[in-house]
Motif scaffolding. Structure first.
Motif, short mmCIF file in Angstrom:
data_model
loop_
_atom_site.label_atom_id
_atom_site.label_comp_id
_atom_site.label_asym_id
_atom_site.label_seq_id
_atom_site.Cartn_x
_atom_site.Cartn_y
_atom_site.Cartn_z
N LYS A 1 44.02 110.72 56.55
CA LYS A 1 43.81 111.91 57.38
C LYS A 1 44.67 111.84 58.64
N TYR A 2 44.94 110.64 59.13
CA TYR A 2 45.70 110.46 60.37
C TYR A 2 47.09 109.90 60.10
N CYS B 1 43.11 105.50 57.17
CA CYS B 1 42.72 106.77 56.57
C CYS B 1 43.92 107.71 56.50
N CYS C 1 50.02 104.95 58.63
CA CYS C 1 48.67 105.24 59.10
C CYS C 1 48.37 104.32 60.27
N ASP C 2 47.99 104.89 61.40
CA ASP C 2 47.71 104.10 62.58
C ASP C 2 46.23 104.07 62.95
N SER C 3 45.40 104.59 62.09
CA SER C 3 43.99 104.65 62.42
C SER C 3 43.25 103.45 61.83
#
Length: 73
Positions: free
Chosen positions: A55-56, A53, A47-49
């Motif tokens: 979602k990303y 999250c 996850c890079d957000s």
């Protein structure tokens, strides 16, 4: 200037990348099928957000016998 870059990216770069990727995965899956073996996958996600999250998140699937990447989601 940036709109020209994005237009070229959308028109030329991404179709070329997609064509190479589809050739790569179809060749890998064809060789696995010809060998008559099943696929054993290992996967990893990141996850890079901000806030991590899901979602990303980006996931990578690799055939453990050959070490060839078969999918990115």
């Amino acid at each position: 200037m940036s709109s020209t870059f994005f237009k070229h990216q959308r028109s030329f770069l991404w179709p070329a990348v997609e064509a190479v990727w589809l050739d790569h995965t179809s060749a890998a899956l064809t060789s696995i099928k010809e060998e008559g073996r099943s696929v054993t996958l290992a996967c990893d996600g990141r996850c890079d957000s901000p806030g991590h999250c899901p979602k990303y998140a980006a996931y990578t699937f690799i055939d453990t016998a050959t070490g060839i990447s078969l999918a990115f989601i």
